[in-house]
Design a protein around this motif. Sequence first.
Motif, PDB file in Angstrom:
ATOM      1  N   SER A  46      38.210  60.339 -57.167  1.00 39.48           N
ATOM      2  CA  SER A  46      38.979  59.519 -58.104  1.00 39.48           C
ATOM      3  C   SER A  46      40.216  60.243 -58.622  1.00 39.48           C
ATOM      4  O   SER A  46      41.281  59.638 -58.792  1.00 39.48           O
ATOM      5  CB  SER A  46      38.096  59.088 -59.280  1.00 39.48           C
ATOM      6  N   GLN A  95      37.200  55.021 -52.077  1.00 42.85           N
ATOM      7  CA  GLN A  95      37.809  54.739 -53.373  1.00 42.85           C
ATOM      8  C   GLN A  95      36.970  53.772 -54.192  1.00 42.85           C
ATOM      9  O   GLN A  95      36.735  53.982 -55.386  1.00 42.85           O
ATOM     10  CB  GLN A  95      39.204  54.144 -53.185  1.00 42.85           C
ATOM     11  N   SER A  99      43.672  54.405 -64.712  1.00 42.94           N
ATOM     12  CA  SER A  99      44.730  54.672 -63.739  1.00 42.94           C
ATOM     13  C   SER A  99      46.034  55.118 -64.376  1.00 42.94           C
ATOM     14  O   SER A  99      46.966  55.513 -63.675  1.00 42.94           O
ATOM     15  CB  SER A  99      44.984  53.414 -62.899  1.00 42.94           C
ATOM     16  N   VAL A 106      43.442  57.938 -57.203  1.00 42.13           N
ATOM     17  CA  VAL A 106      43.013  57.683 -55.829  1.00 42.13           C
ATOM     18  C   VAL A 106      43.682  56.445 -55.246  1.00 42.13           C
ATOM     19  O   VAL A 106      43.951  56.375 -54.037  1.00 42.13           O
ATOM     20  CB  VAL A 106      41.470  57.556 -55.769  1.00 42.13           C
ATOM     21  N   HIS A 107      43.988  55.446 -56.081  1.00 42.75           N
ATOM     22  CA  HIS A 107      44.662  54.244 -55.591  1.00 42.75           C
ATOM     23  C   HIS A 107      46.087  54.557 -55.133  1.00 42.75           C
ATOM     24  O   HIS A 107      46.613  53.901 -54.229  1.00 42.75           O
ATOM     25  CB  HIS A 107      44.678  53.167 -56.675  1.00 42.75           C
ATOM     26  N   LEU A 125      45.647  56.006 -51.606  1.00 48.95           N
ATOM     27  CA  LEU A 125      45.366  54.960 -50.631  1.00 48.95           C
ATOM     28  C   LEU A 125      46.629  54.154 -50.318  1.00 48.95           C
ATOM     29  O   LEU A 125      46.908  53.852 -49.145  1.00 48.95           O
ATOM     30  CB  LEU A 125      44.269  54.028 -51.155  1.00 48.95           C
ATOM     31  N   THR A 169      42.340  48.981 -57.758  1.00 46.36           N
ATOM     32  CA  THR A 169      42.644  48.684 -56.361  1.00 46.36           C
ATOM     33  C   THR A 169      43.849  47.758 -56.256  1.00 46.36           C
ATOM     34  O   THR A 169      44.710  47.926 -55.379  1.00 46.36           O
ATOM     35  CB  THR A 169      41.433  48.042 -55.669  1.00 46.36           C
TER      36      THR A 169
END
Length: 245
Positions: free
Chosen positions: A21, A84, A100, A106-107, A110, A190
Amino acid sequence: MKSFRLIGKIVGKVFPAKIISTFFGMGYLPIWQEYWASFLALVISYILLYLSYGSFLLLYDITGIAFVVTIFFLKLSIVFLALQTIAVFIFQINNPSANSNENIVVHIVLAQLFVVALAMPATLAIFHSMAGFYDQICKKMFICPKWINSFIYFCIFFIIPYIFFNIIVMIKPWPIVTIQLHYNNVLSITAEGAIYMLYTIVLIYLVACIFFDLTIHDANIFNRYIFNNIKALNADLYNISKKLV
């Protein structure tokens, strides 16, 4: 809900949810967490690419390498999407304040991986112009060793999606701030990554089409070839790497 929390706490004992994360602690840096996370993601991904396919990458021209990079980053992105989802869910169960806007990045990782894979035709168009400009400087002003040229080409190829992506991250376009203010869960995080990715892809394609002579036709040919021949390309890569071992 209590059962989910219990499962999350148990799985969190063995699954590295915090590491994923925060992407190896990048989320805990005092500033520029997103920029460092996306940079580290690219560095690690290209190291994995080299370890996976090795020196046979040198057998290809830049377009062939672009095909390999696209396939590799697509597969890596899909795997990372699953990681994720699990990691953020577990991390937030054990750390409800994690979000976030602070330590979850982590998003960002990605989204950066998907940008490399899905914006490759635009990246190639910009790369050819920048590499051509570098060649003119090198040939007219300096005598550059081959290894320096290869390194410069890689840096150009590496930096294009990174710069475009982080311009969008810096701007935080709508509705990123709204999502961050009103939601804080695996779906909203996400969604943030997906929005960053979409804005970046639109921006890089617009720039490539307007300033670097990319056409939608050429981009469609590249992407159609990737998606229609991904199995065959994977088999070819496997066979070549097997011969070189």
